[in-house]
Design a protein around this motif. Structure first.
Motif, PDB file in Angstrom:
ATOM      1  N   ALA A 130       0.833  -1.207   0.000  1.00 20.23           N
ATOM      2  CA  ALA A 130       0.000   0.000   0.000  1.00 20.23           C
ATOM      3  C   ALA A 130       0.865   1.254   0.000  1.00 20.23           C
ATOM      4  O   ALA A 130       0.543   2.243  -0.676  1.00 20.23           O
ATOM      5  CB  ALA A 130      -0.923  -0.007   1.219  1.00 20.23           C
ATOM      6  N   ARG A 131       1.969   1.244   0.732  1.00 25.45           N
ATOM      7  CA  ARG A 131       2.845   2.410   0.775  1.00 25.45           C
ATOM      8  C   ARG A 131       3.561   2.619  -0.553  1.00 25.45           C
ATOM      9  O   ARG A 131       3.752   3.757  -1.007  1.00 25.45           O
ATOM     10  CB  ARG A 131       3.883   2.252   1.899  1.00 25.45           C
ATOM     11  CG  ARG A 131       4.629   3.549   2.178  1.00 25.45           C
ATOM     12  CD  ARG A 131       5.522   3.436   3.386  1.00 25.45           C
ATOM     13  NE  ARG A 131       6.719   2.645   3.105  1.00 25.45           N
ATOM     14  CZ  ARG A 131       7.665   2.383   4.001  1.00 25.45           C
ATOM     15  NH1 ARG A 131       7.522   2.821   5.244  1.00 25.45           N
ATOM     16  NH2 ARG A 131       8.724   1.673   3.676  1.00 25.45           N
ATOM     17  N   ARG A 132       3.931   1.531  -1.208  1.00 22.67           N
ATOM     18  CA  ARG A 132       4.619   1.636  -2.504  1.00 22.67           C
ATOM     19  C   ARG A 132       3.674   2.077  -3.615  1.00 22.67           C
ATOM     20  O   ARG A 132       4.086   2.669  -4.602  1.00 22.67           O
ATOM     21  CB  ARG A 132       5.233   0.280  -2.883  1.00 22.67           C
ATOM     22  CG  ARG A 132       6.474  -0.046  -2.076  1.00 22.67           C
ATOM     23  CD  ARG A 132       7.062  -1.369  -2.476  1.00 22.67           C
ATOM     24  NE  ARG A 132       7.356  -1.455  -3.914  1.00 22.67           N
ATOM     25  CZ  ARG A 132       8.348  -2.159  -4.425  1.00 22.67           C
ATOM     26  NH1 ARG A 132       9.160  -2.826  -3.618  1.00 22.67           N
ATOM     27  NH2 ARG A 132       8.534  -2.221  -5.707  1.00 22.67           N
ATOM     28  N   GLY A 133       2.373   1.780  -3.441  1.00 21.94           N
ATOM     29  CA  GLY A 133       1.402   2.093  -4.487  1.00 21.94           C
ATOM     30  C   GLY A 133       1.117   0.863  -5.327  1.00 21.94           C
ATOM     31  O   GLY A 133       1.978  -0.020  -5.480  1.00 21.94           O
ATOM     32  N   TRP A 134      -0.086   0.788  -5.831  1.00 29.18           N
ATOM     33  CA  TRP A 134      -0.523  -0.424  -6.527  1.00 29.18           C
ATOM     34  C   TRP A 134       0.065  -0.571  -7.928  1.00 29.18           C
ATOM     35  O   TRP A 134      -0.161  -1.566  -8.602  1.00 29.18           O
ATOM     36  CB  TRP A 134      -2.042  -0.456  -6.587  1.00 29.18           C
ATOM     37  CG  TRP A 134      -2.624  -0.474  -5.213  1.00 29.18           C
ATOM     38  CD1 TRP A 134      -3.350   0.498  -4.609  1.00 29.18           C
ATOM     39  CD2 TRP A 134      -2.475  -1.508  -4.236  1.00 29.18           C
ATOM     40  NE1 TRP A 134      -3.671   0.143  -3.315  1.00 29.18           N
ATOM     41  CE2 TRP A 134      -3.154  -1.082  -3.059  1.00 29.18           C
ATOM     42  CE3 TRP A 134      -1.828  -2.749  -4.219  1.00 29.18           C
ATOM     43  CZ2 TRP A 134      -3.197  -1.851  -1.914  1.00 29.18           C
ATOM     44  CZ3 TRP A 134      -1.877  -3.510  -3.076  1.00 29.18           C
ATOM     45  CH2 TRP A 134      -2.551  -3.065  -1.935  1.00 29.18           C
ATOM     46  N   PHE A 135       0.855   0.421  -8.371  1.00 23.87           N
ATOM     47  CA  PHE A 135       1.481   0.305  -9.695  1.00 23.87           C
ATOM     48  C   PHE A 135       2.959  -0.071  -9.574  1.00 23.87           C
ATOM     49  O   PHE A 135       3.674  -0.130 -10.568  1.00 23.87           O
ATOM     50  CB  PHE A 135       1.329   1.620 -10.474  1.00 23.87           C
ATOM     51  CG  PHE A 135      -0.108   1.971 -10.753  1.00 23.87           C
ATOM     52  CD1 PHE A 135      -0.836   1.283 -11.719  1.00 23.87           C
ATOM     53  CD2 PHE A 135      -0.747   2.967 -10.033  1.00 23.87           C
ATOM     54  CE1 PHE A 135      -2.161   1.590 -11.963  1.00 23.87           C
ATOM     55  CE2 PHE A 135      -2.076   3.281 -10.284  1.00 23.87           C
ATOM     56  CZ  PHE A 135      -2.787   2.585 -11.243  1.00 23.87           C
ATOM     57  N   LYS A 136       3.421  -0.305  -8.338  1.00 27.59           N
ATOM     58  CA  LYS A 136       4.795  -0.748  -8.107  1.00 27.59           C
ATOM     59  C   LYS A 136       4.735  -2.057  -7.322  1.00 27.59           C
ATOM     60  O   LYS A 136       5.066  -2.119  -6.145  1.00 27.59           O
ATOM     61  CB  LYS A 136       5.592   0.302  -7.334  1.00 27.59           C
ATOM     62  CG  LYS A 136       5.759   1.618  -8.080  1.00 27.59           C
ATOM     63  CD  LYS A 136       6.544   2.618  -7.240  1.00 27.59           C
ATOM     64  CE  LYS A 136       6.706   3.946  -7.980  1.00 27.59           C
ATOM     65  NZ  LYS A 136       7.435   4.949  -7.159  1.00 27.59           N
TER      66      LYS A 136
END
Length: 504
Positions: free
Chosen positions: A368-374
């Motif tokens: 979640a912290r990295r983002g769903w595109f990473k």
């Protein structure tokens, strides 16, 4: 108790799950008119033994006798018809239905092809009054009553089975305060006098000695022994559960004494933070390298404080600063990006995701912290999960085991692993040891202190004052939704905390 009074006998019970030997030739007996405590660390086999007895799981070897006759429950419903009922730790009721409906659901009294509500309500009142000495309006929805009363209604429903003989109470006091627990024990003693056999599963040592007649201890799926409660010293009970000759709680306190706060600084500060109808404005400072304890009675505002700090609930008063920077917008995702983590009070409802594996649960916050595109690759996920399974000693066959198959203490460790994987600067732990055994509890307490030793700021919330005292460098005391005092150093003791709560 005399052998002729024996109600239930489980002989040589064995059960294996993929990669796990859950039970190995376990014996257990229960007498009529007896309260029998079933003890052991998480993963010791308690839950599996109960599941075998109630038909949730089927044993591979051994036999079960009830009133001298061999039985094999095919399902929990079949077990109920045999006279074996269970009340679980999480109240499994329909809160939108009335008390009477919950008690008689599926067994309603009929008249002319319709439910005879007047009779249902009358019988519900009679059952609660005569069996449990409880007088409430049974026509009101169950959700309008306290958790304690919901627990009592769960017991009433369990008793509302033809020829109920065995009642299993699985951690019934984990969400109750002292007065509510006392009331429950009164009910248990009343049922005992009616010749009911009660299996009492708990992690509270004091309660075992207050209410039980016998104790059976399991460890690693094997029987350690059965004992008369009054003849078993408490230290011997703890030793048999853990399998180690040591004073585990003293070792926690010694670990705390070694923690240094010389380089600490304020990392999170709340100024006049509050929310109408929830908690009055309060000031709070969290320092690096420090455990800040939050103490107070049930309903004092501990969980509400955690919710405000992490951004689950919006505050309508005050300001939050992280590293000296005022936070204009606050939400859980924003908190994660600022290096915060929260282990919630209710691990079942708000913590673990039961349909995901241990690995997937552990990497959730980091993803979640990295983002769903990473996306984290499966290889990275396994590396992270395997690392924290080893660090926290999570008892699981593999990282790909469904988290629902783990014991409560190991599920709690999975939630901790989730946040540790994000390398947080600030960690909020709301009742991290509730409902878990003394061994896992001690491991978590030591972990809390070691995290502070690494420079993290930890907010430690617990309803057990002794562990707040053991783990905390400072303690903030709450009463009725208001911060009423702060204790430091040698002033942190049970008497001082209770005096502060009492307003003296």
């Amino acid at each position: 108790m005399p052998e002729s009074n024996q109600l239930l006998m489980m002989k040589g019970i064995s059960k294996t799950f993929p990669g796990v030997r859950a039970l190995k030739n376990v014996d257990f007996s229960l007498n009529a008119g007896e309260i029998h405590a079933l003890m052991g660390e998480n993963g010791a086999g308690k839950s599996t033994l109960i599941k075998v007895l109630t038909g949730v799981e089927h044993h591979e070897s051994g036999e079960i006798l009830l009133d001298g006759e061999a039985i094999r429950a095919r399902s929990p419903q079949h077990a109920q018809t045999l006279g074996i009922s269970t009340v679980y730790q999480e109240v499994n009721m329909c809160l939108n239905l009335s008390v009477a409906e919950n008690i008689f659901i599926g067994r309603e009294k009929m008249k002319g092809g319709l439910i005879h509500w007047r009779e249902v309500n009358k019988l519900a009142r009679k059952l609660l009054n005569e069996q449990m000495d409880i007088d409430i309006d049974v026509t009101l929805t169950l959700g309008s009553y306290s958790v304690a009363l919901q627990q009592m209604v769960s017991i009433a429903r369990a008793l509302n089975v033809a020829s109920a003989k065995v009642l299993i109470l699985d951690e019934p006091t984990s969400s109750l305060d002292e007065a509510e627990t006392k009331k429950l024990f009164e009910v248990m003693r009343r049922l005992k006098q009616n010749n009911l056999g009660i299996i009492f599963i708990t992690h509270f040592i004091n309660q075992v000695y207050e209410i039980s007649d016998r104790v059976t201890v399991l460890r690693n799926g094997e029987l350690v022994g059965s004992y008369q409660t009054e003849t078993l010293p408490r230290i011997d009970l703890v030793t048999r559960m853990i399998g180690k000759e040591l004073d585990v709680l003293q070792s926690v306190a010694e670990t705390k004494q070694e923690t240094t706060l010389e380089q600490s600084h304020i990392i999170l500060e709340a100024q006049a933070l509050g929310r109408k109808g929830s908690i009055k404005p309060f000031n709070l400072k969290m320092k690096t390298g420090e455990v800040l304890g939050l103490a107070g009675l049930l309903g004092s505002g501990r969980t509400e404080t955690a919710g405000l700090l992490f951004g689950i609930d919006s505050h309508d008063n005050g300001t939050i600063f992280i590293d000296g920077e005022e936070q204009k917008s606050f939400s859980p995702l924003n908190s994660i990006h600022h290096g915060m983590g929260l282990c919630p009070e209710n691990r079942k409802a708000d913590g673990i995701i039961e349909d995901l594996t241990v690995r997937e649960n552990i990497v959730l916050a980091l993803q979640a912290r990295r983002g769903w595109f990473k996306f984290l690759s499966v290889k990275e996920q396994h590396e992270i999960a395997d690392r924290y399974i080893k660090i926290l000693n999570i008892n699981t066959p593999s990282a790909d085991q469904l988290v629902r198959n783990l014991s409560g203490g190991n599920q709690q460790k999975v939630i901790l692993a989730r946040w540790l994987a994000t390398n947080p600067k600030i960690l909020i732990l709301d009742e991290p040891t509730r409902g878990i055994d003394i061994g896992a509890k001690t491991e978590i307490q030591k972990l809390v202190i070691s995290l502070a030793g690494e420079g993290k700021a930890v907010l430690f919330i617990s309803s057990e004052l002794d562990e707040v005292i053991r783990c905390s460098h400072r303690v903030l005391v709450l009463r009725d939704g208001e911060a009423v005092g702060e204790l430091n150093g040698e002033k942190i003791d049970e008497n001082q905390i209770m005096q502060t709560i009492a307003g003296r």
